[in-house]
Design a protein around this motif. Structure first.
Motif, PDB file in Angstrom:
ATOM      1  N   GLU A   1       0.779  -1.236   0.129  1.00  0.00           N
ATOM      2  CA  GLU A   1      -0.057  -0.063  -0.099  1.00  0.00           C
ATOM      3  C   GLU A   1       0.899   1.094  -0.081  1.00  0.00           C
ATOM      4  O   GLU A   1       0.292   2.381  -0.643  1.00  0.00           O
ATOM      5  CB  GLU A   1      -1.030  -0.010   1.312  1.00  0.00           C
ATOM      6  CG  GLU A   1      -1.920  -1.172   1.264  1.00  0.00           C
ATOM      7  CD  GLU A   1      -2.954  -1.047   0.119  1.00  0.00           C
ATOM      8  OE1 GLU A   1      -3.217   0.062  -0.531  1.00  0.00           O
ATOM      9  OE2 GLU A   1      -3.532  -2.108  -0.414  1.00  0.00           O
ATOM     10  N   LEU A   2       2.152   1.057   0.590  1.00  0.00           N
ATOM     11  CA  LEU A   2       3.111   2.432   0.750  1.00  0.00           C
ATOM     12  C   LEU A   2       4.084   2.330  -0.318  1.00  0.00           C
ATOM     13  O   LEU A   2       4.929   3.226  -0.125  1.00  0.00           O
ATOM     14  CB  LEU A   2       3.275   2.601   2.210  1.00  0.00           C
ATOM     15  CG  LEU A   2       2.402   2.924   3.329  1.00  0.00           C
ATOM     16  CD1 LEU A   2       2.924   3.117   4.650  1.00  0.00           C
ATOM     17  CD2 LEU A   2       1.143   3.700   2.697  1.00  0.00           C
ATOM     18  N   GLY A   3       4.265   1.188  -1.133  1.00  0.00           N
ATOM     19  CA  GLY A   3       5.466   1.294  -1.870  1.00  0.00           C
ATOM     20  C   GLY A   3       6.536   1.171  -1.290  1.00  0.00           C
ATOM     21  O   GLY A   3       7.725   1.860  -1.637  1.00  0.00           O
ATOM     22  N   MET A   4       6.621  -0.055  -0.340  1.00  0.00           N
ATOM     23  CA  MET A   4       7.910  -0.041   0.585  1.00  0.00           C
ATOM     24  C   MET A   4       8.282  -1.541   0.610  1.00  0.00           C
ATOM     25  O   MET A   4       8.294  -2.128   1.362  1.00  0.00           O
ATOM     26  CB  MET A   4       7.626   0.192   2.057  1.00  0.00           C
ATOM     27  CG  MET A   4       7.289   1.588   2.334  1.00  0.00           C
ATOM     28  SD  MET A   4       6.833   1.935   4.156  1.00  0.00           S
ATOM     29  CE  MET A   4       8.701   1.881   4.757  1.00  0.00           C
ATOM     30  N   PRO A   5       8.904  -1.806  -0.773  1.00  0.00           N
ATOM     31  CA  PRO A   5       9.169  -3.372  -1.084  1.00  0.00           C
ATOM     32  C   PRO A   5      10.375  -3.836  -0.077  1.00  0.00           C
ATOM     33  O   PRO A   5      10.515  -5.102   0.151  1.00  0.00           O
ATOM     34  CB  PRO A   5       9.787  -3.458  -2.413  1.00  0.00           C
ATOM     35  CG  PRO A   5      10.137  -1.907  -2.647  1.00  0.00           C
ATOM     36  CD  PRO A   5       9.057  -1.121  -2.021  1.00  0.00           C
ATOM     37  N   GLU A   6      11.169  -3.072   0.330  1.00  0.00           N
ATOM     38  CA  GLU A   6      12.304  -3.369   1.415  1.00  0.00           C
ATOM     39  C   GLU A   6      11.594  -4.205   2.584  1.00  0.00           C
ATOM     40  O   GLU A   6      12.256  -4.987   3.290  1.00  0.00           O
ATOM     41  CB  GLU A   6      13.019  -2.356   1.840  1.00  0.00           C
ATOM     42  CG  GLU A   6      12.231  -1.148   2.641  1.00  0.00           C
ATOM     43  CD  GLU A   6      11.785  -0.216   2.053  1.00  0.00           C
ATOM     44  OE1 GLU A   6      11.382   0.804   2.448  1.00  0.00           O
ATOM     45  OE2 GLU A   6      11.279  -0.391   0.709  1.00  0.00           O
ATOM     46  N   LEU A   7      10.234  -3.973   3.075  1.00  0.00           N
ATOM     47  CA  LEU A   7       9.832  -4.671   4.059  1.00  0.00           C
ATOM     48  C   LEU A   7       9.594  -6.147   3.527  1.00  0.00           C
ATOM     49  O   LEU A   7       9.305  -7.129   4.640  1.00  0.00           O
ATOM     50  CB  LEU A   7       8.127  -4.267   4.330  1.00  0.00           C
ATOM     51  CG  LEU A   7       8.617  -2.703   4.945  1.00  0.00           C
ATOM     52  CD1 LEU A   7       7.013  -2.177   5.364  1.00  0.00           C
ATOM     53  CD2 LEU A   7       9.401  -2.579   6.180  1.00  0.00           C
ATOM     54  N   TYR A   8       9.721  -6.458   2.365  1.00  0.00           N
ATOM     55  CA  TYR A   8       9.578  -7.738   2.142  1.00  0.00           C
ATOM     56  C   TYR A   8      10.671  -8.748   2.616  1.00  0.00           C
ATOM     57  O   TYR A   8      10.543  -9.920   2.635  1.00  0.00           O
ATOM     58  CB  TYR A   8       9.444  -8.042   0.664  1.00  0.00           C
ATOM     59  CG  TYR A   8       7.937  -7.637  -0.020  1.00  0.00           C
ATOM     60  CD1 TYR A   8       6.811  -7.802   0.625  1.00  0.00           C
ATOM     61  CD2 TYR A   8       8.227  -6.954  -1.329  1.00  0.00           C
ATOM     62  CE1 TYR A   8       5.618  -7.096   0.088  1.00  0.00           C
ATOM     63  CE2 TYR A   8       7.072  -6.360  -1.853  1.00  0.00           C
ATOM     64  CZ  TYR A   8       5.645  -6.553  -1.158  1.00  0.00           C
ATOM     65  OH  TYR A   8       4.430  -5.947  -1.621  1.00  0.00           O
ATOM     66  N   ASP A   9      11.868  -8.304   2.873  1.00  0.00           N
ATOM     67  CA  ASP A   9      13.113  -8.885   3.283  1.00  0.00           C
ATOM     68  C   ASP A   9      12.750  -9.521   4.666  1.00  0.00           C
ATOM     69  O   ASP A   9      13.192 -10.674   4.919  1.00  0.00           O
ATOM     70  CB  ASP A   9      14.242  -8.085   3.441  1.00  0.00           C
ATOM     71  CG  ASP A   9      14.783  -7.616   2.043  1.00  0.00           C
ATOM     72  OD1 ASP A   9      14.283  -7.929   1.172  1.00  0.00           O
ATOM     73  OD2 ASP A   9      15.303  -6.365   2.095  1.00  0.00           O
ATOM     74  N   HIS A  10      12.190  -8.699   5.591  1.00  0.00           N
ATOM     75  CA  HIS A  10      11.549  -9.232   6.832  1.00  0.00           C
ATOM     76  C   HIS A  10      10.767 -10.573   6.630  1.00  0.00           C
ATOM     77  O   HIS A  10      10.957 -11.763   7.407  1.00  0.00           O
ATOM     78  CB  HIS A  10      11.025  -8.305   7.672  1.00  0.00           C
ATOM     79  CG  HIS A  10      11.912  -7.091   7.896  1.00  0.00           C
ATOM     80  ND1 HIS A  10      13.144  -7.027   8.756  1.00  0.00           N
ATOM     81  CD2 HIS A  10      11.810  -5.883   7.459  1.00  0.00           C
ATOM     82  CE1 HIS A  10      13.540  -5.925   8.605  1.00  0.00           C
ATOM     83  NE2 HIS A  10      12.637  -5.052   7.748  1.00  0.00           N
TER      84      HIS A  10
END
Length: 554
Positions: free
Chosen positions: A218-227
């Motif tokens: 929703e916020l365009g933060m694909p770096e969170l997929y790493d977690h």
């Protein structure tokens, strides 16, 4: 990768039928518009009913597509929910939490996607507009409540943030975005191995993953997929041969339960598509073909699918990306020590072995669906003798669990204390004498289908100790001269030599090396006591103890 959208439609529709049948339609009832929870005897939130009805209404492949009754049912559900919403915008989790904005968050995670579907596909009929007005009121009040109120547990931060990401996407209120970043500024509590704070492999891992996926999208933060990726790889190492999840080290209510690995279905599905991970794709395909029939089991199951249907409906390219995702089966063979979590996991296809720090049930050996748990205790100064490993240490060909306790006796004060009240006295000023130590090392090594256990103690002498092996009851216990079928609560002492525990499918655990010095077991002071659910085999001794046991699977 399979088409998870199309193949799930019949199951989704079956869930809708059950949901409609369960929704209270008696306008004289206090539960009108809601669904009574069978276990509790009262309804919780009704947002899931509205979300499922909206999703089905706008899904062309569903048998309920454009069925006007679904809009009516969704309105009734929202009327019930709005009537239960407090002036501060919060709702209740009636079973335990009141004026609880995190309950709003859990419900918005299901309702928000349905709201997005309605806004995209509405023809602005009077019925649709009336429903949208209800959705707006609940979403706006919930978003404000989440910003202005608080939370209880670590995972709630990400649940609230995921829900606020949906609220921001729908309503554009900057205060929602600001609140999300206040949580993100605290850092994601997911360690380098992928373990979240609550270590809840059966429940809250899944919730944290789902929430981070929502925020990322929703916020365009694909770096969170790493977690999420790290956690899914860790969680796969908690999967048992019978496709349950090892929850022995959880700090939440799933501890010691045996939930199905199918709980991770949506996590694997979304992450496979978003990251093009072939192992996640294989897992999603496998769980869909094997476990998705669960959607037909309860009225709430249809609501559970809403949160991942919405992108299939709103983003046609998401379906194409899914179909293009490659698959690769993960190999269920590994050996890992998670130091921060205090967990050792071994898996060799049908065999798994677990060691747990800081728990009285510190080890489990499992073959297919059969398992044996381990406990150890000594009658040492009350509760100080219950073994809970303080360390898991690598040793040659295996791992060691270590436990140390110390206790002594107190002398009179050298000077008169300031008070006669025992609880107010400074007992640290007393001299301690006759101090005794209790040290236990349990060494484990797995070789093929055999587990070796070395028991070693030192320190205080003549402490009665016991090693308990807990099995699921109902099997056949056999020794060279005795056999009997076990029942829950049975507790037998294994004196020496060999015994075995056999199941109806022919599988057996063969035990060698038993020792015996006393029968102070089930009632040993300071220990956990006998399990009323399990069949327990016990070996006993007096310290110092140096013994070797083995368990083999046949």
């Amino acid at each position: 990768m399979l088409n998870h959208f199309i193949s799930t439609i019949p199951l989704f529709d079956a869930g809708i039928r059950r949901l409609l049948a369960a929704q209270c339609m008696d306008d004289a009832s206090v539960n009108y518009g809601a669904t009574v929870d069978f276990r509790k005897g009262f309804p919780e939130a009704s947002c899931g009913i509205a979300a499922a009805c909206i999703t089905a209404f706008y899904t062309p492949e569903s048998e309920f597509y454009k069925n006007p009754e679904l809009l009516n049912r969704a309105c009734l559900a929202m009327d019930y929910q709005l009537a239960k919403q407090h002036e501060d915008g919060t709702i209740d989790l009636v079973e335990t939490n009141f004026h609880d904005s995190t309950s709003n968050a859990f419900n918005i995670q299901g309702l928000g996607p349905a709201y997005k579907i309605l806004r995209r596909f509405t023809s602005h009929s009077p019925e649709e507009d009336a429903l949208e007005e209800r959705l707006y009121r609940f979403t706006k009040a919930s978003g404000d409540a989440m910003v202005n109120c608080g939370f209880h547990t670590p995972n709630h931060r990400w649940v609230v943030s995921g829900a606020l990401a949906l609220c921001y996407s729908l309503l554009g209120d900057e205060s929602y975005l600001h609140h999300i970043h206040r949580f993100l500024n605290e850092g994601i509590d997911c360690d380098e191995n992928g373990e979240y704070t609550e270590r809840s492999a059966g429940t809250y891992n899944i919730i944290c993953n789902r929430s981070l996926i929502l925020i990322a999208h929703e916020l365009g933060m694909p770096e969170l997929y790493d977690h999420v990726t790290r956690n899914l790889y860790l969680s796969m190492k908690y999967f048992e041969p019978d496709e349950t999840i090892c929850t022995m080290n959880s700090t939440r209510q799933d501890a010691g339960t045996d939930p199905s690995i199918s709980a991770y279905y949506e996590n694997f599905l979304y992450m496979a598509i978003e990251t093009q991970n072939p192992e996640f794709a294989w897992m999603a395909d496998y769980l869909q073909t094997k476990n998705l029939a669960r959607f037909t089991l309860s009225p709430s199951s249809a609501a559970g699918s809403t949160a991942y249907f919405y992108r299939f409906l709103l983003e046609p390219e998401f379906v194409q990306k899914m179909l293009a995702t490659p698959t690769k089966p993960p190999v269920p063979k590994y050996e890992t020590l998670f130091v921060e979590s205090g967990v050792y996991r071994y898996r060799d296809y049908d065999l798994s072995f677990t060691l747990i720090q800081n728990q009285p049930m510190f080890a489990k050996l499992q073959y297919k669906q059969h398992r044996v748990f381990f406990r150890f205790a000594g009658s040492f100064f009350g509760t100080l003798g219950q073994f809970q490993a303080q360390e898991i240490l690598p040793i040659d060909n295996g791992y060691r669990l270590h436990y140390h306790a110390r206790q002594g006796y107190r002398r009179p004060f050298m000077e008169k204390p300031d008070t006669w009240k025992w609880r107010d006295m400074d007992h640290s000023k007393r001299e301690t004498v006759c101090v005794q130590d209790f040290d236990v090392n349990l060494d484990f090594s797995v070789h093929g289908n055999k587990l070796n256990v070395t028991v070693s103690t030192c320190g205080c002498e003549r402490v009665p100790v016991k090693m308990e092996l807990l099995f699921d009851a109902g099997g056949l216990y056999e020794t060279p001269d005795t056999e009997f079928f076990t029942k829950p609560g049975d507790y037998v002492f294994w004196k020496r030599g060999t015994c075995q525990y056999r199941y109806s499918d022919g599988c057996a655990f063969v035990l060698n090396g038993g020792f015996y010095a006393h029968h102070y077991g089930a009632t040993m002071r300071g220990s956990c006591g006998a399990s009323p659910q399990c069949f327990t085999i016990v070996t006993t001794g007096f310290t110092p103890v140096e013994q070797v046991l083995s368990l083999s699977v046949e």
